[in-house]
Motif scaffolding. Sequence first.
Motif, short mmCIF file in Angstrom:
data_model
loop_
_atom_site.label_atom_id
_atom_site.label_comp_id
_atom_site.label_asym_id
_atom_site.label_seq_id
_atom_site.Cartn_x
_atom_site.Cartn_y
_atom_site.Cartn_z
N LYS A 17 -20.78 32.24 -29.59
CA LYS A 17 -21.10 30.99 -28.89
C LYS A 17 -19.94 30.03 -28.92
CE LYS A 17 -23.86 27.87 -30.63
NZ LYS A 17 -22.96 26.72 -30.92
N ALA A 19 -18.67 25.74 -28.15
CA ALA A 19 -19.07 24.40 -28.60
C ALA A 19 -20.18 23.82 -27.71
CB ALA A 19 -17.86 23.47 -28.59
N LYS A 20 -20.83 22.80 -28.23
CA LYS A 20 -21.91 22.12 -27.51
C LYS A 20 -21.42 21.54 -26.18
CE LYS A 20 -25.64 22.05 -30.29
NZ LYS A 20 -27.01 22.39 -29.86
N LYS A 21 -22.25 21.72 -25.16
CA LYS A 21 -22.02 21.11 -23.84
C LYS A 21 -23.36 20.67 -23.28
CE LYS A 21 -17.55 21.85 -22.71
NZ LYS A 21 -16.63 20.87 -22.10
N ASP A 22 -23.31 19.91 -22.20
CA ASP A 22 -24.55 19.47 -21.58
C ASP A 22 -25.32 20.63 -20.96
OD1 ASP A 22 -24.08 16.85 -22.30
OD2 ASP A 22 -23.12 16.32 -20.41
N LEU A 24 -26.12 24.82 -20.54
CA LEU A 24 -26.20 26.03 -21.36
C LEU A 24 -26.13 27.27 -20.47
CD1 LEU A 24 -26.92 27.55 -24.06
CD2 LEU A 24 -29.34 27.20 -23.44
N GLU A 46 -16.53 28.21 -21.06
CA GLU A 46 -16.81 27.19 -22.06
C GLU A 46 -16.34 25.80 -21.63
OE1 GLU A 46 -15.00 28.31 -25.69
OE2 GLU A 46 -12.96 28.26 -24.93
N GLU A 50 -22.10 25.32 -22.65
CA GLU A 50 -22.29 25.84 -24.00
C GLU A 50 -22.69 27.30 -23.80
OE1 GLU A 50 -25.48 25.50 -27.69
OE2 GLU A 50 -25.15 23.75 -26.39
N TRP A 52 -23.58 31.19 -24.81
CA TRP A 52 -24.12 32.11 -25.80
C TRP A 52 -24.04 33.53 -25.22
CZ3 TRP A 52 -27.12 31.21 -30.49
CH2 TRP A 52 -27.17 29.86 -30.88
N SER A 85 -30.19 24.93 -29.28
CA SER A 85 -29.25 24.13 -28.48
C SER A 85 -29.85 22.81 -28.01
CB SER A 85 -28.79 24.94 -27.26
OG SER A 85 -29.87 25.21 -26.40
N LYS A 87 -31.89 22.46 -25.47
CA LYS A 87 -31.91 22.43 -24.02
C LYS A 87 -33.27 22.88 -23.50
CE LYS A 87 -27.31 21.84 -23.56
NZ LYS A 87 -26.87 21.99 -24.97
#
Length: 272
Positions: A17, A19-22, A24, A46, A50, A52, A85, A87
């Motif tokens: 995975k 990094a965090k993003k708005d 998914l 990426e 985000e 996965w 996440s 989301k």
Amino acid sequence: MEKGFLSYKNSLIEYRKSAKKDKLLILFHGFGDKAALFEPIFPALEKEFEVWALSFPYHGESQWNEGLFSKDDIVNIIQEILSISGKDKFSLLGYSMGGKVALNMLVRFSQQIDQLFLLAPDGIKTHRLYDIHNLPEVFIRLFKSLMKRPKLFFKIATMAYRSGLLTKFLFDFTKNHFSTAEQRTRFFMVADSIRTFKPDLEKVKSIINAEKIKVTLFLGKRDEVILPEVAEVFSVGLSTCEVIWLNRGHLLIDVDLNNRFEDIFKSHSFHS
């Protein structure tokens, strides 16, 4: 990129995975592949998502102890990712066998899908030699019988290849996926699991149109597995499907594809 495992029942599902993003994005690989397959296209993905990437049961470093896997298992794993996440909506990318899984998940999560990326997806128009469940039952029984005598199987495969009855791609496939007892077990466990994943294309298209889901379909011009008719069969009747042809065979995921994603994400059409 973070590597880890999701706990599921008595099993562990390997993931990679970002990094965090708005937004998914969940990635599904093809048969015999693993989450790491997608590393060449992570740089582009990426930046937007985000990401996965999962290793299916019997693949990569996933440790699967549940026997056959089902659509419900994949649904539950996705729900776990959504919970982690934070989301509600997400996008899917499916390559080869993973495309077939993605089409099923679109039906299950019809109102939660933002975008769908299909890379040489199985389940639409696959060469009959590559889809064991479309072969006559007598052939399947013979095939399973030969798997119990691998030396004889490879002798026959080699003769078929040398005589031109077997393509190099299919010959290499047999060497890569039937050489060990573990590989042979994986093939039949996955094949029997995926049997239930044949997508209802009319239902898929109806959902795509109703929910206005943006679809990007990547196909290899020299693909021996996924036939070129996929472009017309899948895109006809869809107002939000873009077909992109790559100068490739069935193996699509590389740095060039990463660059293609970069271009797509920069284009106005992707964001519209």
